[in-house]
Design a protein around this motif. Structure first.
Motif, PDB file in Angstrom:
ATOM      1  N   PHE A 129       0.829  -1.208   0.000  1.00  0.00           N
ATOM      2  CA  PHE A 129       0.000   0.000   0.000  1.00  0.00           C
ATOM      3  C   PHE A 129       0.863   1.257   0.000  1.00  0.00           C
ATOM      4  O   PHE A 129       0.631   2.198  -0.766  1.00  0.00           O
ATOM      5  N   GLU A 130       1.879   1.273   0.859  1.00  0.00           N
ATOM      6  CA  GLU A 130       2.760   2.439   0.947  1.00  0.00           C
ATOM      7  C   GLU A 130       3.547   2.643  -0.352  1.00  0.00           C
ATOM      8  O   GLU A 130       3.723   3.775  -0.814  1.00  0.00           O
ATOM      9  N   ALA A 131       4.002   1.541  -0.951  1.00  0.00           N
ATOM     10  CA  ALA A 131       4.778   1.643  -2.194  1.00  0.00           C
ATOM     11  C   ALA A 131       3.930   2.139  -3.358  1.00  0.00           C
ATOM     12  O   ALA A 131       4.453   2.730  -4.307  1.00  0.00           O
ATOM     13  N   ARG A 132       2.625   1.916  -3.294  1.00  0.00           N
ATOM     14  CA  ARG A 132       1.727   2.412  -4.345  1.00  0.00           C
ATOM     15  C   ARG A 132       1.196   3.810  -4.024  1.00  0.00           C
ATOM     16  O   ARG A 132       0.400   4.357  -4.789  1.00  0.00           O
ATOM     17  N   ASN A 133       1.542   4.345  -2.869  1.00  0.00           N
ATOM     18  CA  ASN A 133       1.026   5.654  -2.444  1.00  0.00           C
ATOM     19  C   ASN A 133      -0.497   5.668  -2.381  1.00  0.00           C
ATOM     20  O   ASN A 133      -1.161   6.584  -2.890  1.00  0.00           O
ATOM     21  N   GLY A 134      -1.047   4.642  -1.768  1.00  0.00           N
ATOM     22  CA  GLY A 134      -2.498   4.567  -1.641  1.00  0.00           C
ATOM     23  C   GLY A 134      -3.178   4.406  -2.993  1.00  0.00           C
ATOM     24  O   GLY A 134      -2.843   3.500  -3.761  1.00  0.00           O
ATOM     25  N   ARG A 135      -4.088   5.305  -3.311  1.00  0.00           N
ATOM     26  CA  ARG A 135      -4.852   5.205  -4.559  1.00  0.00           C
ATOM     27  C   ARG A 135      -4.108   5.723  -5.787  1.00  0.00           C
ATOM     28  O   ARG A 135      -4.624   5.625  -6.905  1.00  0.00           O
ATOM     29  N   LEU A 136      -2.896   6.268  -5.585  1.00  0.00           N
ATOM     30  CA  LEU A 136      -2.226   6.980  -6.665  1.00  0.00           C
ATOM     31  C   LEU A 136      -1.805   6.085  -7.830  1.00  0.00           C
ATOM     32  O   LEU A 136      -2.031   6.423  -8.990  1.00  0.00           O
ATOM     33  N   HIS A 137      -1.198   4.942  -7.539  1.00  0.00           N
ATOM     34  CA  HIS A 137      -0.632   4.111  -8.603  1.00  0.00           C
ATOM     35  C   HIS A 137      -1.363   2.773  -8.721  1.00  0.00           C
ATOM     36  O   HIS A 137      -1.689   2.134  -7.714  1.00  0.00           O
ATOM     37  N   GLY A 138      -1.590   2.364  -9.958  1.00  0.00           N
ATOM     38  CA  GLY A 138      -2.223   1.087 -10.222  1.00  0.00           C
ATOM     39  C   GLY A 138      -1.234  -0.058 -10.145  1.00  0.00           C
ATOM     40  O   GLY A 138      -0.022   0.138 -10.110  1.00  0.00           O
ATOM     41  N   PHE A 139      -1.767  -1.294 -10.173  1.00  0.00           N
ATOM     42  CA  PHE A 139      -0.925  -2.478 -10.102  1.00  0.00           C
ATOM     43  C   PHE A 139      -1.716  -3.687 -10.615  1.00  0.00           C
ATOM     44  O   PHE A 139      -2.913  -3.597 -10.886  1.00  0.00           O
ATOM     45  N   ARG A 140      -1.035  -4.799 -10.738  1.00  0.00           N
ATOM     46  CA  ARG A 140      -1.649  -6.032 -11.220  1.00  0.00           C
ATOM     47  C   ARG A 140      -2.285  -6.807 -10.054  1.00  0.00           C
ATOM     48  O   ARG A 140      -1.761  -6.810  -8.941  1.00  0.00           O
ATOM     49  N   PHE A 141      -3.390  -7.496 -10.374  1.00  0.00           N
ATOM     50  CA  PHE A 141      -4.070  -8.320  -9.379  1.00  0.00           C
ATOM     51  C   PHE A 141      -4.529  -9.611 -10.040  1.00  0.00           C
ATOM     52  O   PHE A 141      -5.128  -9.583 -11.123  1.00  0.00           O
ATOM     53  N   LYS A 142      -4.222 -10.733  -9.416  1.00  0.00           N
ATOM     54  CA  LYS A 142      -4.658 -12.024  -9.954  1.00  0.00           C
ATOM     55  C   LYS A 142      -6.027 -12.376  -9.390  1.00  0.00           C
ATOM     56  O   LYS A 142      -6.166 -12.631  -8.190  1.00  0.00           O
ATOM     57  N   ASP A 143      -7.030 -12.382 -10.254  1.00  0.00           N
ATOM     58  CA  ASP A 143      -8.380 -12.803  -9.883  1.00  0.00           C
ATOM     59  C   ASP A 143      -8.422 -14.320 -10.064  1.00  0.00           C
ATOM     60  O   ASP A 143      -8.511 -14.821 -11.180  1.00  0.00           O
ATOM     61  N   TRP A 144      -8.349 -15.060  -8.979  1.00  0.00           N
ATOM     62  CA  TRP A 144      -8.240 -16.510  -9.060  1.00  0.00           C
ATOM     63  C   TRP A 144      -9.470 -17.160  -9.689  1.00  0.00           C
ATOM     64  O   TRP A 144      -9.403 -18.297 -10.166  1.00  0.00           O
ATOM     65  N   ALA A 145     -10.577 -16.444  -9.749  1.00  0.00           N
ATOM     66  CA  ALA A 145     -11.784 -16.984 -10.378  1.00  0.00           C
ATOM     67  C   ALA A 145     -11.829 -16.701 -11.872  1.00  0.00           C
ATOM     68  O   ALA A 145     -12.633 -17.294 -12.591  1.00  0.00           O
ATOM     69  N   ASP A 146     -10.961 -15.792 -12.352  1.00  0.00           N
ATOM     70  CA  ASP A 146     -10.998 -15.398 -13.768  1.00  0.00           C
ATOM     71  C   ASP A 146      -9.629 -14.835 -14.170  1.00  0.00           C
ATOM     72  O   ASP A 146      -9.429 -13.628 -14.181  1.00  0.00           O
ATOM     73  N   HIS A 147      -8.696 -15.739 -14.494  1.00  0.00           N
ATOM     74  CA  HIS A 147      -7.351 -15.275 -14.859  1.00  0.00           C
ATOM     75  C   HIS A 147      -6.781 -16.034 -16.050  1.00  0.00           C
ATOM     76  O   HIS A 147      -5.594 -15.959 -16.318  1.00  0.00           O
ATOM     77  N   LYS A 148      -7.642 -16.763 -16.773  1.00  0.00           N
ATOM     78  CA  LYS A 148      -7.191 -17.522 -17.928  1.00  0.00           C
ATOM     79  C   LYS A 148      -8.130 -17.309 -19.112  1.00  0.00           C
ATOM     80  O   LYS A 148      -9.305 -16.960 -18.936  1.00  0.00           O
ATOM     81  N   SER A 149      -7.611 -17.571 -20.305  1.00  0.00           N
ATOM     82  CA  SER A 149      -8.429 -17.491 -21.518  1.00  0.00           C
ATOM     83  C   SER A 149      -9.369 -18.675 -21.630  1.00  0.00           C
ATOM     84  O   SER A 149     -10.288 -18.675 -22.452  1.00  0.00           O
ATOM     85  N   CYS A 150      -9.157 -19.689 -20.801  1.00  0.00           N
ATOM     86  CA  CYS A 150      -9.989 -20.884 -20.773  1.00  0.00           C
ATOM     87  C   CYS A 150     -10.650 -20.986 -19.406  1.00  0.00           C
ATOM     88  O   CYS A 150     -10.590 -20.041 -18.611  1.00  0.00           O
ATOM     89  N   LEU A 151     -11.274 -22.114 -19.110  1.00  0.00           N
ATOM     90  CA  LEU A 151     -11.843 -22.326 -17.790  1.00  0.00           C
ATOM     91  C   LEU A 151     -10.728 -22.380 -16.746  1.00  0.00           C
ATOM     92  O   LEU A 151      -9.588 -22.764 -17.055  1.00  0.00           O
TER      93      LEU A 151
END
Length: 208
Positions: free
Chosen positions: A66-88
């Protein structure tokens, strides 16, 4: 404002809660009937990662992130374990998973995308954050092991020479969701065992 090409810790994101959100206006008429209008053409994903914190070390990792992103200032990657592939989720990405377009002999760049279909309806989502080393591409059903490259910061696949007219371009991949923190405050509670907890850590998908 910038985007940091770093992924939120997988061990914590695995326990997150959330998913896609739509914005629909519903007007109830005097007759009891209703009219519905979509305010957004595309969905937007929301998550809460507080549910993934199980140890004091997890808490420290989130605070540091959180501190390295400066709160809401900088975006980042997030792995959505329910939807992270082109397939099932249980499958392995294949170069035939998702259509990207059709060659015309001129166009060399194609955006990665994922199609969500049910019945006769579908919606196509642009994929801008593929995971490096997971993208597989095919032309006319034949996997291409060379002659193309992918920009993992935009999801754009570029061919050295334009695919011939009428040739289907397809791809398979894993991907992350671009997000940012949806709060500038982390409300940390220290319990009696000094493990600590945070009631809510909201993340919001970045749409450009």
């Amino acid at each position: 404002m910038a985007f940091h090409e770093v992924r939120f810790p997988d061990a914590i994101s695995r326990g997150a809660r959330g998913g896609p959100e739509r914005r629909t206006q519903v007007v109830e008429l005097a007759s009891g009937d209703e009219e519905r209008n979509a305010s957004w053409a595309n969905s937007r994903r929301r998550y809460d990662v507080a549910y993934g914190i199980r140890r004091a070390d997890d808490l420290a990792a989130v605070v540091a992130f959180f501190e390295a992103r400066n709160g809401r200032l900088h975006g980042f990657r997030f792995k959505d374990w329910a939807d992270h592939k082109s397939c099932l989720p249980s499958g392995t990405p294949s170069p035939l998973d998702q259509p990207l377009g059709t060659g015309d002999g001129v166009r060399t760049a194609f955006q990665l995308a994922k199609r969500y279909a049910s019945g006769g309806q579908s919606w196509t989502r642009a994929i801008t954050k593929p995971v490096a080393g997971t993208v597989r591409v095919a032309l006319g059903g034949t996997e291409q092991l060379s002659g193309w490259s992918v920009d993992t910061s935009t999801g754009l696949v570029t061919f050295g020479s334009a695919p011939a007219a009428g040739i289907p371009v397809t791809a398979g991949f894993e991907f992350d969701t671009p997000v940012r923190f949806d709060t500038d405050t982390l409300d940390v509670t220290l319990d009696l065992e000094r493990l600590g907890s945070i009631a809510s850590i909201p993340l919001l998908e970045i749409r450009r």
